[in-house]
Design a protein around this motif. Structure first.
Motif, short mmCIF file in Angstrom:
data_model
loop_
_atom_site.label_atom_id
_atom_site.label_comp_id
_atom_site.label_asym_id
_atom_site.label_seq_id
_atom_site.Cartn_x
_atom_site.Cartn_y
_atom_site.Cartn_z
N THR A 1 0.84 -1.19 0.00
CA THR A 1 0.00 0.00 0.00
C THR A 1 0.88 1.24 0.00
O THR A 1 1.90 1.28 0.69
CB THR A 1 -0.96 0.00 1.21
OG1 THR A 1 -1.87 1.08 1.11
CG2 THR A 1 -0.22 0.11 2.52
N GLN A 2 0.50 2.23 -0.78
CA GLN A 2 1.30 3.43 -0.94
C GLN A 2 1.04 4.41 0.20
O GLN A 2 -0.11 4.69 0.54
CB GLN A 2 0.99 4.11 -2.27
CG GLN A 2 1.73 5.42 -2.51
CD GLN A 2 3.20 5.23 -2.75
OE1 GLN A 2 3.60 4.37 -3.55
NE2 GLN A 2 4.04 6.02 -2.09
N VAL A 3 2.12 4.92 0.76
CA VAL A 3 2.05 6.01 1.74
C VAL A 3 2.87 7.16 1.17
O VAL A 3 4.05 6.99 0.84
CB VAL A 3 2.61 5.58 3.11
CG1 VAL A 3 2.74 6.79 4.04
CG2 VAL A 3 1.73 4.51 3.73
N THR A 4 2.24 8.32 1.03
CA THR A 4 2.92 9.50 0.52
C THR A 4 2.78 10.62 1.53
O THR A 4 1.66 10.96 1.94
CB THR A 4 2.33 9.95 -0.83
OG1 THR A 4 2.42 8.86 -1.76
CG2 THR A 4 3.09 11.15 -1.37
N VAL A 5 3.92 11.16 1.95
CA VAL A 5 3.93 12.23 2.94
C VAL A 5 4.45 13.49 2.26
O VAL A 5 5.59 13.53 1.77
CB VAL A 5 4.81 11.88 4.15
CG1 VAL A 5 4.71 12.97 5.21
CG2 VAL A 5 4.41 10.53 4.73
N SER A 6 3.63 14.53 2.21
CA SER A 6 4.02 15.79 1.58
C SER A 6 4.64 16.72 2.61
O SER A 6 4.26 16.71 3.78
CB SER A 6 2.82 16.44 0.92
OG SER A 6 1.84 16.76 1.89
N ALA A 7 5.56 17.53 2.14
CA ALA A 7 6.26 18.45 3.04
C ALA A 7 5.36 19.60 3.46
O ALA A 7 4.42 19.96 2.76
CB ALA A 7 7.52 18.97 2.37
#
Length: 115
Positions: free
Chosen positions: A109-115
């Motif tokens: 599963t994809q986890v994307t954390v934006s700054a």
């Protein structure tokens, strides 16, 4: 047929939280050793956290210690990874793995954390 089915993940801002789930299908995973791995862009797959059934001991990679928590929910035949204070460097595909005589992997599963 035994399967591990993952859910959770998505896009979150830095400092936010997510919970990943890994549910067993076809067999109880309550006595399995369970692991969470991740693979970031251009990186090798790395072990993030684990929980060993016999001793209930846990392991966390240094980069996530104090922020991530692995837990087991036998009533729901699932294992979770609670991720708090997420950082952009936590961006990756996360995989659960269960071991009981042989290894079984979730679908990722994809986890994307934006700054």
């Amino acid at each position: 047929q035994v399967r591990l089915v993952q859910s959770g993940g998505g896009l979150v801002q830095a400092g936010g939280s997510l919970r990943l789930s890994c549910a067993g299908s076809g067999r109880s995973i309550s006595t399995w050793d369970m692991y969470w791995f991740r693979q970031g862009p251009g990186k090798e797959r790395e072990l993030v956290a684990s929980m060993i059934w016999g001793t209930m001991s846990t392991y966390y990679a240094g980069s996530v210690k104090g922020r991530f928590t692995i837990s087991r929910d036998n009533a729901n035949n699932a294992v979770y990874l609670q991720m708090n204070n997420l950082k952009p460097e936590d961006t990756a595909i996360y995989y659960c793995k269960g071991t009981r005589a042989e290894d079984y992997w979730g679908q990722g599963t994809q986890v994307t954390v934006s700054a």
